[in-house]
Design an enzyme around this catalytic site. Sequence first.
Site, PDB file in Angstrom:
ATOM      1  N   LYS A  11       0.924  -1.038   0.187  1.00 34.97           N
ATOM      2  CA  LYS A  11       0.089  -0.017  -0.009  1.00 34.97           C
ATOM      3  C   LYS A  11       0.902   1.209  -0.045  1.00 34.97           C
ATOM      4  CE  LYS A  11      -2.372  -0.616   3.695  1.00 34.97           C
ATOM      5  NZ  LYS A  11      -2.066  -1.951   4.164  1.00 34.97           N
ATOM      6  N   ARG A  53      -9.846   1.889   8.396  1.00 31.89           N
ATOM      7  CA  ARG A  53      -9.613   0.406   8.606  1.00 31.89           C
ATOM      8  C   ARG A  53     -10.453  -0.421   9.588  1.00 31.89           C
ATOM      9  NH1 ARG A  53      -3.577   1.128   8.476  1.00 31.89           N
ATOM     10  NH2 ARG A  53      -2.652  -0.794   8.753  1.00 31.89           N
ATOM     11  N   ARG A 102      11.025  -6.970   5.131  1.00 33.11           N
ATOM     12  CA  ARG A 102      10.837  -5.592   4.713  1.00 33.11           C
ATOM     13  C   ARG A 102      11.853  -4.532   5.566  1.00 33.11           C
ATOM     14  NH1 ARG A 102       4.877  -2.888   4.426  1.00 33.11           N
ATOM     15  NH2 ARG A 102       4.718  -3.044   6.611  1.00 33.11           N
ATOM     16  N   ARG A 137      10.568  -2.114  10.863  1.00 35.05           N
ATOM     17  CA  ARG A 137       9.543  -1.410  11.829  1.00 35.05           C
ATOM     18  C   ARG A 137       9.258  -2.508  12.850  1.00 35.05           C
ATOM     19  NH1 ARG A 137       4.470   0.200   7.971  1.00 35.05           N
ATOM     20  NH2 ARG A 137       3.328  -0.832   9.906  1.00 35.05           N
ATOM     21  N   ARG A 193      -1.558  -8.623  13.198  1.00 30.85           N
ATOM     22  CA  ARG A 193      -1.988  -7.353  12.287  1.00 30.85           C
ATOM     23  C   ARG A 193      -2.960  -8.126  11.284  1.00 30.85           C
ATOM     24  NH1 ARG A 193       3.260  -4.945  10.406  1.00 30.85           N
ATOM     25  NH2 ARG A 193       2.177  -3.599   8.961  1.00 30.85           N
TER      26      ARG A 193
END
Length: 217
Positions: free
Chosen positions: A13, A88, A127, A161, A172
């Site tokens: 995203k 969300r 990531r 992160r 999540r």
Amino acid sequence: MRIVLVGPPGAGKGTQAAYLAKNLQIPHISTGDLFRANISQGTPLGVQAKSYMDAGNLVPDEVTIGMAEDRLEQSDAAGGFLLDGFPRNLKQAEALDGYLKGKGIALDAVLDLEVPEDEVVKRIAGRRICRKNSAHVFHAEYSKPKTEGVCDVCGGELYQRDDDHEDTVRKRLEVYHSETEPIIDYYKDQELVVTIPALGKVDEVTQRSMTALGRGA
Ligand code: AMP
């Protein structure tokens, strides 16, 4: 254009939002980035948000909706915006509708980035994100920077992160299925949803999205 981008964590995203916003010349508004900016500045909002984010939970609606609306009030968003990570859940989607209605405007499209779940977990675990610009995203295996730990684009430090560690990622994803997915049906009822297969090269996904928005090459 007024666009909402949805998709599970790791769908790309943030990366897509940055390219699309640039192509469409509208601001990219990411509630995750706004929270992270507050955390790094040590604001009370950041302190409050951090515990929820680190646990993989949603930050409470009272905080999130106010922050998103404040950002939408800024002058650069008057002609359009691309929302990444907001809304969300249904309560946020209804709040956004109410806000836009109050202004006499409406969304043009909701882009739903679709990625298989096993791919999502692989993507997030490796990531690495640039501290200077969160749109500069690398991967420890699939998209290595030339120098480990350094952003190829701007030389910023790359980091993982706190909420990209495996346990938090699972949480999540759970939250995405239970809280966020219902907004896709909500927006389908308004005939706003365009599903974008989000596997493949970044620029191919951007092109697919642009075409879906009627702005293809
Ligand atoms: P993101 O950068 O979009 O993946 O967001 C990172 C984290 O910020 C999420 O896992 C949530 O904890 C929090 N967050 C971002 N956007 C929202 C939102 N709209 N509502 C609640 N929490 C959010």
